[in-house]
Design a protein around this motif. Structure first.
Motif, PDB file in Angstrom:
ATOM      1  N   ASP A 310      19.326 111.405  86.957  1.00 63.20           N
ATOM      2  CA  ASP A 310      19.093 110.310  88.062  1.00 63.20           C
ATOM      3  C   ASP A 310      18.047 110.836  89.179  1.00 63.20           C
ATOM      4  N   LEU A 311      17.211 111.466  88.817  1.00 62.68           N
ATOM      5  CA  LEU A 311      15.860 111.616  89.686  1.00 62.68           C
ATOM      6  C   LEU A 311      14.881 111.097  88.670  1.00 62.68           C
ATOM      7  N   GLU A 312      13.673 110.626  89.565  1.00 57.54           N
ATOM      8  CA  GLU A 312      12.557 110.357  88.943  1.00 57.54           C
ATOM      9  C   GLU A 312      11.588 111.479  88.355  1.00 57.54           C
ATOM     10  N   PRO A 313      11.349 111.593  87.070  1.00 55.21           N
ATOM     11  CA  PRO A 313      10.656 113.001  86.583  1.00 55.21           C
ATOM     12  C   PRO A 313       9.352 113.294  87.033  1.00 55.21           C
ATOM     13  N   GLU A 314       8.670 112.694  88.032  1.00 54.44           N
ATOM     14  CA  GLU A 314       7.440 113.284  88.464  1.00 54.44           C
ATOM     15  C   GLU A 314       7.561 113.219  90.199  1.00 54.44           C
ATOM     16  N   PRO A 315       7.117 114.404  90.693  1.00 56.73           N
ATOM     17  CA  PRO A 315       7.109 114.596  92.143  1.00 56.73           C
ATOM     18  C   PRO A 315       6.793 113.605  93.017  1.00 56.73           C
ATOM     19  N   ALA A 316       7.599 113.282  94.122  1.00 65.14           N
ATOM     20  CA  ALA A 316       7.010 112.301  95.156  1.00 65.14           C
ATOM     21  C   ALA A 316       6.253 112.917  96.102  1.00 65.14           C
ATOM     22  N   ILE A 317       6.530 114.363  96.616  1.00 64.85           N
ATOM     23  CA  ILE A 317       5.660 115.168  97.270  1.00 64.85           C
ATOM     24  C   ILE A 317       5.764 116.485  96.855  1.00 64.85           C
ATOM     25  N   VAL A 318       4.575 116.989  97.147  1.00 63.07           N
ATOM     26  CA  VAL A 318       4.273 118.347  96.593  1.00 63.07           C
ATOM     27  C   VAL A 318       3.746 119.035  97.950  1.00 63.07           C
ATOM     28  N   GLU A 319       4.499 119.943  98.511  1.00 61.02           N
ATOM     29  CA  GLU A 319       3.717 120.948  99.574  1.00 61.02           C
ATOM     30  C   GLU A 319       3.699 122.257  99.135  1.00 61.02           C
ATOM     31  N   ARG A 320       3.089 123.154 100.074  1.00 62.75           N
ATOM     32  CA  ARG A 320       2.859 124.635  99.706  1.00 62.75           C
ATOM     33  C   ARG A 320       3.638 125.426 100.344  1.00 62.75           C
ATOM     34  N   CYS A 321       3.829 126.592  99.928  1.00 62.04           N
ATOM     35  CA  CYS A 321       4.608 127.769 100.492  1.00 62.04           C
ATOM     36  C   CYS A 321       3.779 129.101 100.071  1.00 62.04           C
ATOM     37  N   MET A 322       3.964 130.118 100.741  1.00 57.99           N
ATOM     38  CA  MET A 322       3.492 131.564 100.094  1.00 57.99           C
ATOM     39  C   MET A 322       4.625 132.389  99.888  1.00 57.99           C
ATOM     40  N   TYR A 323       4.486 132.908  98.665  1.00 59.51           N
ATOM     41  CA  TYR A 323       5.423 134.222  98.543  1.00 59.51           C
ATOM     42  C   TYR A 323       4.611 135.530  98.584  1.00 59.51           C
ATOM     43  N   THR A 324       5.121 136.695  98.956  1.00 65.12           N
ATOM     44  CA  THR A 324       4.569 137.990  98.887  1.00 65.12           C
ATOM     45  C   THR A 324       5.562 138.742  98.245  1.00 65.12           C
ATOM     46  N   ASN A 325       5.256 138.909  96.881  1.00 63.34           N
ATOM     47  CA  ASN A 325       6.046 139.550  95.855  1.00 63.34           C
ATOM     48  C   ASN A 325       5.836 141.135  95.553  1.00 63.34           C
ATOM     49  N   THR A 326       6.858 142.046  95.532  1.00 62.84           N
ATOM     50  CA  THR A 326       6.568 143.261  95.091  1.00 62.84           C
ATOM     51  C   THR A 326       6.864 143.066  93.604  1.00 62.84           C
ATOM     52  N   PRO A 327       6.567 144.524  92.692  1.00 67.08           N
ATOM     53  CA  PRO A 327       6.518 144.269  91.376  1.00 67.08           C
ATOM     54  C   PRO A 327       7.965 144.200  90.924  1.00 67.08           C
ATOM     55  N   ASP A 328       8.904 144.733  91.664  1.00 64.71           N
ATOM     56  CA  ASP A 328      10.260 144.607  91.347  1.00 64.71           C
ATOM     57  C   ASP A 328      11.000 143.545  92.072  1.00 64.71           C
ATOM     58  N   GLY A 347       7.047 142.207 101.476  1.00 64.59           N
ATOM     59  CA  GLY A 347       7.580 142.131 100.101  1.00 64.59           C
ATOM     60  C   GLY A 347       8.838 141.246  99.928  1.00 64.59           C
ATOM     61  N   PHE A 348       9.091 140.135 100.529  1.00 58.79           N
ATOM     62  CA  PHE A 348      10.394 139.501 100.622  1.00 58.79           C
ATOM     63  C   PHE A 348      10.277 138.561  99.323  1.00 58.79           C
ATOM     64  N   SER A 349       9.440 138.360  98.625  1.00 58.70           N
ATOM     65  CA  SER A 349       9.520 137.923  97.023  1.00 58.70           C
ATOM     66  C   SER A 349      10.134 136.621  96.968  1.00 58.70           C
ATOM     67  N   GLY A 350      10.060 135.706  97.826  1.00 58.01           N
ATOM     68  CA  GLY A 350      10.762 134.404  97.800  1.00 58.01           C
ATOM     69  C   GLY A 350      12.114 134.387  98.038  1.00 58.01           C
ATOM     70  N   HIS A 351      13.057 135.263  98.351  1.00 58.30           N
ATOM     71  CA  HIS A 351      14.283 135.409  98.532  1.00 58.30           C
ATOM     72  C   HIS A 351      14.645 136.093  99.723  1.00 58.30           C
ATOM     73  N   GLY A 352      13.870 136.236 100.839  1.00 59.28           N
ATOM     74  CA  GLY A 352      14.256 137.107 102.082  1.00 59.28           C
ATOM     75  C   GLY A 352      14.771 136.193 102.963  1.00 59.28           C
ATOM     76  N   PHE A 353      14.711 134.886 102.934  1.00 60.79           N
ATOM     77  CA  PHE A 353      15.109 134.192 104.283  1.00 60.79           C
ATOM     78  C   PHE A 353      16.538 134.346 104.667  1.00 60.79           C
ATOM     79  N   LYS A 354      17.532 134.020 103.818  1.00 58.52           N
ATOM     80  CA  LYS A 354      19.128 134.166 103.997  1.00 58.52           C
ATOM     81  C   LYS A 354      19.175 135.595 104.371  1.00 58.52           C
ATOM     82  N   LEU A 355      18.528 136.725 104.218  1.00 56.14           N
ATOM     83  CA  LEU A 355      18.878 138.201 104.375  1.00 56.14           C
ATOM     84  C   LEU A 355      18.185 138.673 105.631  1.00 56.14           C
ATOM     85  N   ALA A 356      17.428 137.827 106.301  1.00 59.66           N
ATOM     86  CA  ALA A 356      16.724 138.234 107.645  1.00 59.66           C
ATOM     87  C   ALA A 356      17.383 138.738 108.841  1.00 59.66           C
ATOM     88  N   PRO A 357      18.771 138.118 108.988  1.00 58.50           N
ATOM     89  CA  PRO A 357      19.391 138.854 110.248  1.00 58.50           C
ATOM     90  C   PRO A 357      19.556 140.489 109.957  1.00 58.50           C
TER      91      PRO A 357
END
Length: 392
Positions: A310-328, A347-357
């Motif tokens: 039930d979604l259109e199969p092409e994105p309507a908006i594309v924005e940018r974000c940065m990840y800073t990844n470590t090897p593990d 090196g929060f590797s795209g999953h650090g926001f929730k863990l920031a506290p």
């Protein structure tokens, strides 16, 4: 050089979510804290902007799930202090084939630590969420405490709270030099400051600050496509309909996770993204898309077509974000191997926001030379060969 009365207890460099929570903990404990940000706030150049992030306990690793217990408490405490909602609990749905080892490990971790979850067969999932289509062999695992964090609002609340507690937030000040010592001297484009210690939470700019201090961490800066997809029927995948966040773990589709959040920030648009990107210089993150960027969007288009009809199969908006990844893909939370009053959170590797506290609490503890509340062995610099003291 700054006057002696301009001495801070701690200077925090980088006002993304990790730096903000570090400064928040310092200010709450009555410390003289200065939070420096190279760009004028708010900005969209780093990893903490945008309206929403997923919050979850579902991890293969026990240590993240355990940290999330205190994170949920701290997010609730911040909501209470600010008198505003920062979190919506609408569940997290993990999708994968039954044989998927990561899915099995996550389920085992949740069971062992007593986190409420349900395994959903294709039939149960179809009854509960008819707008999701499973491919052959897939199943669902619903973590009930998952949901959405209101990211941009959380940053504003934290920055306001830091100021109310007596801390300083100085934006539009790029750090040009860190002179180690006691006190440590931090020179910006505007002036010089002194502090007993410095915490570096500078995302993809971390190594630029560390190289003159004789350290280069194995950090990979990636540019991520943040894609929004139009609902064919407005509200079908909406937060108001209690549609959950999801995490697709099926390695048959793509080598990295695909994740989604219900339509909320842009009415009628659902956020569905690929948890990976392409090498990028953080100074050039807005350059035209590379071919690899387009391939990422094609992977998402296939997923949307197959799983979210039930979604259109092409994105309507594309924005940018940065990840800073470590090897593990685990964080770096540690002292500089040579200068023990230079603290690094990276090196929060795209999953650090929730863990920031909890990350902010740990970085506060390290900067004050307190015993850390958590075992930091998964986050030590020394886990990377050649980056101990002998490297310096």
């Amino acid at each position: 050089m700054a006057a002696q009365n301009d001495l801070c207890d701690v200077i925090v460099i980088g006002a993304g979510i990790q730096g903000c929570f570090t400064a928040y903990h310092l200010a709450k404990h009555g410390k003289r804290v200065l939070l420096l940000e190279q760009f004028f706030l708010p900005h969209s150049r780093g990893s903490s902007h945008g309206q929403s992030r997923i919050i979850r306990r579902a991890y293969p690793e026990d240590f993240y799930t355990r940290m999330m217990d205190e994170c949920y408490q701290m997010w609730a405490q911040l909501e209470h202090e600010a008198g505003t909602q920062l979190h919506r609990q609408n569940g997290l749905l993990l999708l994968g084939v039954k044989e998927n080892q990561e899915l099995k490990t996550i389920q085992a971790t949740l069971s062992r630590l007593g986190v409420k979850h349900q395994c959903l067969s294709p039939e149960e999932l179809k009854q509960r969420l008819p707008s999701i289509r499973l491919t052959k062999g897939e199943m669902g695992l619903l973590e009930e405490s998952g949901g959405v964090l209101y990211a941009a609002k959380a940053l504003r609340v934290l920055q306001d709270t830091i100021r109310q507690l007596g801390g300083r937030v100085c934006d539009g000040e790029k750090v040009m030099e860190i002179k180690p010592g006691l006190p440590v001297i931090v020179k910006t484009t505007c002036k010089s400051y002194q502090a007993n210690s410095v915490v570096i939470t500078a995302g993809p700019w971390t190594n630029r600050l560390l190289r003159p201090l004789g350290l280069e961490l194995p950090l990979q800066a990636l540019r991520i496509n943040v894609c929004y997809w139009r609902e064919k029927v407005p509200g079908r995948y909406g937060a108001s309909q209690a549609f959950p966040c999801f995490l697709g773990l099926d390695l048959r589709l793509a080598p990295h996770h695909i994740y989604g959040l219900p339509s909320d920030e842009y009415p009628g648009l659902m956020k569905v993204c690929y948890h990976h990107g392409n090498n990028a210089d953080p100074e050039e993150r807005d350059c035209p898309a590379a071919f690899a960027d387009i391939q990422d969007v094609q992977i998402l288009s296939r997923f949307v077509r197959d799983h979210l009809p039930d979604l259109e199969p092409e994105p309507a908006i594309v924005e940018r974000c940065m990840y800073t990844n470590t090897p593990d893909k685990h964080f770096i939370l540690d002292r500089h191997p040579k200068y023990d009053n230079v603290i690094i959170g990276a090196g929060f590797s795209g999953h650090g926001f929730k863990l920031a506290p909890v990350v902010g609490k740990i970085l506060y503890e390290l900067s004050m030379k307190l015993t850390p509340s958590y075992d930091l062995s998964p986050f030590r610099i020394s886990r990377f060969p050649g980056l101990g003291k002998a490297h310096l």
